[in-house]
Write an enzyme that holds these catalytic residues in place. Structure first.
Site, PDB file in Angstrom:
ATOM      1  CG  ASP A  71      40.849  32.664  47.872  1.00 14.38           C
ATOM      2  OD1 ASP A  71      39.617  32.838  47.941  1.00 14.38           O
ATOM      3  OD2 ASP A  71      41.677  33.600  47.837  1.00 14.38           O
ATOM      4  CG  HIS A  96      39.529  34.853  50.941  1.00 15.30           C
ATOM      5  ND1 HIS A  96      39.834  35.229  49.657  1.00 15.30           N
ATOM      6  CD2 HIS A  96      39.090  35.985  51.550  1.00 15.30           C
ATOM      7  CE1 HIS A  96      39.581  36.508  49.490  1.00 15.30           C
ATOM      8  NE2 HIS A  96      39.139  37.005  50.633  1.00 15.30           N
ATOM      9  CB  SER A 150      40.250  40.068  50.418  1.00 14.65           C
ATOM     10  OG  SER A 150      39.067  39.746  49.737  1.00 14.65           O
TER      11      SER A 150
END
Length: 519
Positions: free
Chosen positions: A436, A462, A180
């Site tokens: 994602d 994710h 991320s």
């Protein structure tokens, strides 16, 4: 409720969302709780009741780039040498993102599994200004000016020096690995400090900053139609119809009925409260998609099953929302804009706090990244058209005194500084999952000339590749984790090769691996 609930290496890992609604944040809290529970189980399995993680407070300059500023803060760092083969074993440094970091980052996850296999030290460093790595005045606006990705990367160099000096390291390999926002930091660390980090793995990494992030909800829509994860065209059709009806009711001033149907704690007569309301509704779907199957039963399949239970899309949405409220332990939903703003205005530091640092992260979106998830006309976003860019940018003005017109300039600078989705770093692996939403801003195509390799895994959410093996993993991820029998090279080759083998079939892994090692 049963339908919804039944519904580093250097590692930089956290999950991000720009200006999330309360429902999204509460889903994230459930995910974090599940991760913590899994980590405790994993620790007991690997180490029993032994305390294997040391906590260190490392003094860091508030401003690495101002010689006249002598102010310091203490950065929390965890160290796990349980599996380290002295003196030449590699260093896996796990660095947190936009929230507090717990010691589980040094004893749980795929990086720890590989540390055990390859004799690595695990070091986990909390991101500046999050968790307890912040001074008592750290949330004041004059201090937030020192919260940036550039300062965070500079912190990493001092973590590197501290570990190198303390353990008298010489030629030990450091490899960055992040997910991320920290996935972007991982790629950027290799890009900006290639003499310190040998290679980088960037999972679900939004390296392209973007003010108006329309693509987020477009990927959410695509994921809700993906039959491999339980989505369908009928599901997305029902969602679109339900939100269209809600927008029509708002335009017709039928807000009292909406308050009743969706158990709002307060009135929805004001425009800003209506924005928070539709944001909370959309947050249920965005949260389930982004964290698909992180919590058993909390997934697209169960969500779409409920949304297609009848021909009445509005009634279906009511039922989904009420079940979500029960799961999130809410009797009513706070849609107050003033209460929403209070979390950004809070300047009191709680060093024992867990979860996302809302005031800090929103500052970073205003001053560097954007990432504002909108639902504009002409896009495939299935949610309310009240989710506009303007409703996001007003936070930057009202809370941080940043003009909305300045935000695109800051975002442009970030892309110029790092290279957006063409960063041109060497020995960087970008890993993304098809469902994602953050893959939209990542690197999706390999550049053989630069040794930038992109891996795209169908049906994964994710940062799914970063977790330890789970029985709920989609088959595509299980297949991607196949490891060939010929891992008999030097430790650094072992590490890189195993990671490729987790992501690709045996034959493809070897080809990617050979490409990745080329200089």
């Amino acid at each position: 409720m049963s339908n919804l609930k039944g519904i580093l290496f250097i590692i930089l890992f956290h999950d991000i969302s720009a200006l999330p609604g309360n429902s999204f944040l509460k889903i994230r809290e459930i995910v974090e709780s599940q991760r913590e529970e899994d980590a405790v189980f994993e620790q007991k399995k690997l180490y029993g009741s032994s305390q294997i993680v040391e906590e260190v407070l490392l003094p860091q300059p508030i401003d690495h780039f101002d010689a006249l500023n002598s102010e310091m803060y203490n950065q929390k760092v965890y160290i796990n040498t349980e599996n380290w083969i002295k003196p030449s074993g590699p260093i896996f440094l796990f660095i947190g993102g936009e929230g507090a970091l717990s010691n589980r980052s040094a004893y749980s996850g795929h990086h720890v599994e590989m540390a055990k296999r390859y004799g690595a030290m695990v070091v986990a460093a909390e991101h500046r200004f999050y968790g307890s790595s912040i001074n008592d005045n750290g949330l004041h606006l004059d201090q937030l000016e020192h919260l940036s990705s550039q300062q965070g990367l500079a912190d990493l160099t001092r973590v590197h020096k501290y570990i190198t000096d303390r353990y008298e390291l010489t030629s030990n390999k450091w490899i960055s690995f992040g997910g991320s926002y920290p996935g972007a930091l991982s790629a950027w660390f290799r890009l900006k400090y290639p003499h310190l980090v040998y290679g980088a793995v960037a999972s679900s990494a939004p390296v392209q900053a973007q003010t108006n992030f329309e693509g987020y909800n477009e990927v959410v829509a695509q994921s809700l139609t993906d039959s491999t994860v339980g989505g369908s065209q009928q599901c997305i059709k029902q969602i679109v119809e339900a939100f269209q009806r809600i927008d029509s009711m708002i335009q017709a001033n039928q807000t009292v009925q909406l308050e009743k149907d969706f158990l709002s704690c307060g009135p929805l007569s004001e425009k800003n409260d209506q924005m928070v309301f539709v944001n909370n509704l959309a947050g249920i779907f965005a949260g389930v998609v982004q964290y698909n199957n992180e919590v058993p039963g909390l997934n697209i399949q169960h969500l779409c099953k409920q949304m297609t239970k009848s021909d009445d899309s509005y009634k279906n949405l009511q039922m989904v929302y009420k079940m979500a409220m029960k799961l999130l332990n809410q009797s009513c939903v706070d849609n107050s804009y003033s209460n929403f703003l209070s979390q950004f205005n809070n300047q009191t530091v709680d060093q024992a706090a867990s979860g996302v640092g809302i005031r800090q992260w929103t500052w970073q979106t205003c001053s560097q990244f954007g990432y504002y998830q909108t639902c504009d006309e002409g896009t495939s976003c299935p949610f309310s058209r009240l989710l506009t860019l303007e409703s996001n940018l007003v936070i930057c003005r009202d809370i941080y005194k940043i003009s909305p017109s300045s935000v695109p300039n800051f975002v442009e600078f970030t892309n110029e500084y790092y290279g957006a989705n063409r960063p041109k770093g060497t020995r960087v692996l970008f890993v993304n999952g098809s469902i994602d939403p953050w893959h939209f801003l990542s690197v999706l195509k390999s550049d053989v000339s630069l040794n930038e390799t992109a891996v795209f895994i169908n049906g994964t959410a994710h940062c799914a590749d970063m977790a330890s093996d789970r029985s709920t993993d989609p088959q595509s991820l299980k297949d991607a984790r196949l490891v060939g029998p010929f891992l008999n090279c030097l430790f650094i080759i072992f590490i890189l090769y195993v990671y490729f083998c987790r992501l690709q079939t045996h034959k493809t892994s070897l080809l990617l691996f050979i490409t990745f090692l080329q200089i």
